[in-house]
Enzyme design. Structure first.
Site, PDB file in Angstrom:
ATOM      1  N   ILE A 465       0.877  -1.260  -0.149  1.00  0.00           N
ATOM      2  CA  ILE A 465       0.213   0.177  -0.417  1.00  0.00           C
ATOM      3  C   ILE A 465       1.198   2.060   0.105  1.00  0.00           C
ATOM      4  CG2 ILE A 465      -2.093  -1.272   1.221  1.00  0.00           C
ATOM      5  CD1 ILE A 465      -0.658   0.101   4.025  1.00  0.00           C
ATOM      6  N   PRO A 606      16.242   0.661   5.646  1.00  0.00           N
ATOM      7  CA  PRO A 606      16.663   1.788   6.026  1.00  0.00           C
ATOM      8  C   PRO A 606      15.977   2.886   5.433  1.00  0.00           C
ATOM      9  CG  PRO A 606      18.982   0.621   6.543  1.00  0.00           C
ATOM     10  CD  PRO A 606      17.332  -0.458   5.035  1.00  0.00           C
ATOM     11  N   GLU A 679       2.539   1.468  12.442  1.00  0.00           N
ATOM     12  CA  GLU A 679       1.146   2.065  13.020  1.00  0.00           C
ATOM     13  C   GLU A 679       2.188   2.659  14.377  1.00  0.00           C
ATOM     14  OE1 GLU A 679      -1.821   1.313  12.170  1.00  0.00           O
ATOM     15  OE2 GLU A 679      -0.597  -1.044  11.513  1.00  0.00           O
TER      16      GLU A 679
HETATM   17 MO1  MOS Z   1      -3.759  -0.647   9.159  1.00  0.00          MO
HETATM   18  S1  MOS Z   1      -4.506   0.514   9.985  1.00  0.00           S
HETATM   19  O1  MOS Z   1      -3.591  -2.067   9.650  1.00  0.00           O
HETATM   20  O2  MOS Z   1      -3.663  -0.545   7.453  1.00  0.00           O
END
Ligand code: MOS
Length: 719
Positions: A465, A606, A679
């Protein structure tokens, strides 16, 4: 540590550049909406103009007669979706599109127009008129907080004595509120659906998980999984919005079946605000008690977040209060309030990002009440083992992260007395806030093929993503096989490849990275077996294949965690440091300096890791200062469903961000020693900003975002 399973040394150096960087900046990377399928048609959704009730009548005649229109689908003529028929009448669950006349939220799709061009479909959709039986709606969390009911999902937790904070000599009790926020990826959600036969389907779909999309779609349309091909080669950001199969995807697939032609459906930016989830508006109350020398006595954390009337979403914002600090008495409750809104969903740092804003703000508040430095307070209450179960942490270097970040931001220059430090007529403040998130590892399968020319092909279904998954995987394989990254190809985003988990929960480097590492190990072993020696020499793959007259050598390896997963408490940690300037007369906040420190094990890539932290930090700054979904509760309608009115940070808002890494391998999570960081890059940031603003101004903002109007009339007045 005799049980140490880590076998890879931390790499040094700046790391590889993105393997898909050139494709992306030249526009050659093709996203889901960009495939030219033969006979393609274009779908546009029309939405409800009321917020709750039912459709009385719907006039599609004008739309049907408009130029280029092929079909208009509503609940009156939509084909039955097999998966919809299995649910019980009042069962909560994902919105069933074009299922019946019921309206659950403003903007809910009531029709899909399919035409030969996008513009014609858009025009025809504007001609659809509906009348409604309107019912009174509720969209305001604050006005409905008394209707909150305990969530089944992480709803209640207690250790020690409930409300022990009340008995402590120093205490604070405050309410913290975050508004709803939307993911706002640049790429709109999009799908192209094409039926290859009556029972065979191909979709080009924006999704964080092609395998989950495959099984979800197969179930909905009652197809064998193998008959559903999901492609998601590039994803232009998602942050949680593409973790599930949404109604618009069902609509496009349904429409393609009806007209027997492929249908492309791209959500409008306005639909992105209502149709693919958001971080839910959440009220929280935190009370903390401490001894005079700063030992935490008790934490009580209550939360109530909004959900929809038709489906529940719970994210557990109070969890962090049970795990971040060594506090003997903690009790938490989490409730949900059903409103007439679209269903919320996971958004970067789900649960913890919301909880950390409250907890890390409250910690800062009590640090002032105690007159103890916020970092010192955190070190005094440092959790050496997981406070929830006394398990040993697989690895934790948060105290080092505090030190590193404090040095980076220049914490020694902070004045503990708020609203005292100034520079060029601006107030200057320092703040910090930390975060944690479970370090997960799922099962993944990777096929590794060494070709006769020395090219290594790696294949697994995972989609990327944006963090640069392909780059990280090539980097791991390059090190494991001892070959040039340029000779490695990583195929992904395709449901026909060996299974990988959905890209979510910061788990892909730990899961798929481990599978890549294990597959490479297996492939090397296969080469060793071929040559039949102890394998002390460096392997020449091309030579060995030639000697054995083989066109290629391949392995398929499935990799998952072992018993150590349950034995240790596995988390990634972060801490964010902020220096702000606040303009005393206007309340304008300028982020002056940002230092983020991540403790997420061994950093395998990195350069992309740095980008990941910077992106999360910017998301957190947006959460702190700008982002807020505004609903006009009289109509239940969003009023800022566009990027002119829903503000996110732009380059001018963001200074240089320093991303620092502890970069010490976790000895237990996997052979790479790598833990997630997607996260934690965001979690704790909003509190760090709010705490810096307080230090600058003496004004504590407990309701995000911290807009200038909330700061005007601050204690300090330099004008
Ligand atoms: Mo994340 S909120 O697990 O795409």
């Amino acid at each position: 540590m005799k049980e140490e399973i880590n076998t890879v040394k931390p790499s040094s150096g700046a790391g590889m550049s993105r393997i898909d960087g050139r494709l992306k900046v030249t526009g050659a990377a093709r996203y889901s909406a960009e495939y030219n399928v033969k006979g393609l048609t274009y779908g546009v959704l029309a939405g409800s103009t009321i917020t709750k009730g039912s459709i009385k009548s719907i006039d599609i005649k004008k739309a049907e007669a408009a130029p280029g229109v092929i079909k208009v689908i509503t609940y009156l003529n939509a084909p039955k979706v097999p998966g919809y028929q299995n649910s019980k009448p009042d069962e909560k669950g994902p919105l069933k599109i074009f299922y019946d006349d019921k309206i659950y939220f403003n903007g809910q799709p009531i029709a899909l127009v399919i035409a030969d061009t996008f513009e014609r479909a858009l025009f025809a959709a504007s001609l659809i008129k509906a009348t409604y039986n309107e019912e009174a709606h509720q969209t305001d969390l604050r006005a409905n907080i008394s209707k909150a009911v305990t969530s089944n999902d992480g709803g209640e937790y207690k250790r020690g004595i409930a409300d022990a904070w009340k008995t402590a000599p120093v205490k604070i009790e405050q309410e913290y509120i975050i508004p709803s926020e939307v993911h706002s990826p640049m790429e709109l959600h999009a799908i192209i659906a094409q039926w290859d036969a009556d029972d065979r389907l191909t979709v080009w779909d924006k999704t964080q998980g092609v395998k989950d999309a495959q099984s979800g779609i197969a179930k909905l349309f009652n197809l064998p999984e193998a008959n559903v091909q999901v492609n998601s080669k590039f994803v232009g950001g998602a942050f949680g919005s593409a973790l599930q199969t949404w109604p618009h995807e069902v609509a496009a697939i349904m429409a393609a079946k009806v007209i027997k032609r492929p249908v492309k459906l791209v959500l409008s930016r306005a639909d992105m605000f209502t149709s693919v989830g958001y971080r839910p508006h959440t009220w929280q109350k935190i009370a903390i008690g401490a001894t005079a020398d700063g030992k935490l006595v008790g934490i009580t954390h209550e939360a109530a977040g909004q959900t929809s009337s038709y489906d529940n979403f719970a994210e557990g914002p109070t969890g962090i209060s049970g795990s971040l600090y060594a506090c003997p008495n903690v009790n938490t409750t989490y409730k949900l309030v059903s409103l007439d809104v679209g269903v919320p969903t996971w958004m970067r740092g789900p649960g913890e990002a919301t909880g950390a804003f409250a907890l890390e703000s409250a910690l800062d508040e009590i640090s002032y009440a105690l007159n103890i430095d916020p970092i010192e307070l955190r070190l005094k209450n440092y959790a050496e083992t997981d406070p929830q179960n006394n398990k040993q942490f697989s690895s934790k270097y948060l105290s080092e992260a505090y030190k590193m970040g404090a040095e980076g931001i220049g914490w020694k220059d902070r004045d503990p007395k708020p609203a005292t430090k100034t520079k060029d007529g601006w107030l200057v403040g320092y703040g910090m806030g930390g975060g944690m998130f479970g370090a997960y590892r799922g099962e993944a399968t990777v096929r590794a093929v060494m070709m006769a020319d020395g090219t290594l092909i790696l294949q697994t279904a995972v989609s990327d993503i944006g963090p640069g998954t392909g780059t990280a995987m090539v980097s791991i394989a390059s090190e494991a096989m001892g070959i040039d990254p340029k000779k490695i190809r990583f195929d992904m985003g395709d449901s026909s490849l060996p299974p990988s988990p959905t890209q979510g929960g910061s788990a892909i480097t730990a899961s798929v990275g481990s599978a890549v590492y294990d597959a490479c190990k297996d492939l090397k072993e296969k080469f060793q077996q071929l040559i039949g020696n102890g394998g002390t020499d460096k392997l020449d793959y091309i030579k060995v294949l030639k000697q054995h007259n083989l066109p290629k050598l391949e392995v398929t390896t499935t990799s998952h965690g072992g018993p150590e997963q349950g034995k240790y408490a596995m988390y990634s940690w972060s801490v964010h440091f902020i220096r702000v300037n606040v303009h005393p007369a206007t309340g304008v906040v300028k982020i002056d300096k940002v230092v983020c420190v991540a403790d997420s094990g061994h950093i395998v890539s990195p350069k992309t890791a740095r980008s990941q932290i910077i992106g999360g930090a910017i998301g957190g700054i947006g959460m702190a200062l700008m982002e807020e979904v505004v609903i006009d509760h009289r109509y239940g309608k969003l009023v800022n469903n566009n990027f002119a009115d829903y503000h996110v940070p732009v380059n001018a808002d963001i200074p240089q961000i320093e991303a620092l890494f502890i970069n010490k391998p976790d000895p237990y999570i996997n052979a790479l020693g790598a833990k997630g960081m997607g996260e934690i890059a965001l979690i704790g940031m909003a509190a760090a900003v709010a705490n810096a603003v307080y230090n600058a101004t003496g004004k504590r903002v407990r309701e995000l975002p911290i807009t200038p109007d909330k700061l005007i009339g601050m204690d300090a007045d330099l004008s």
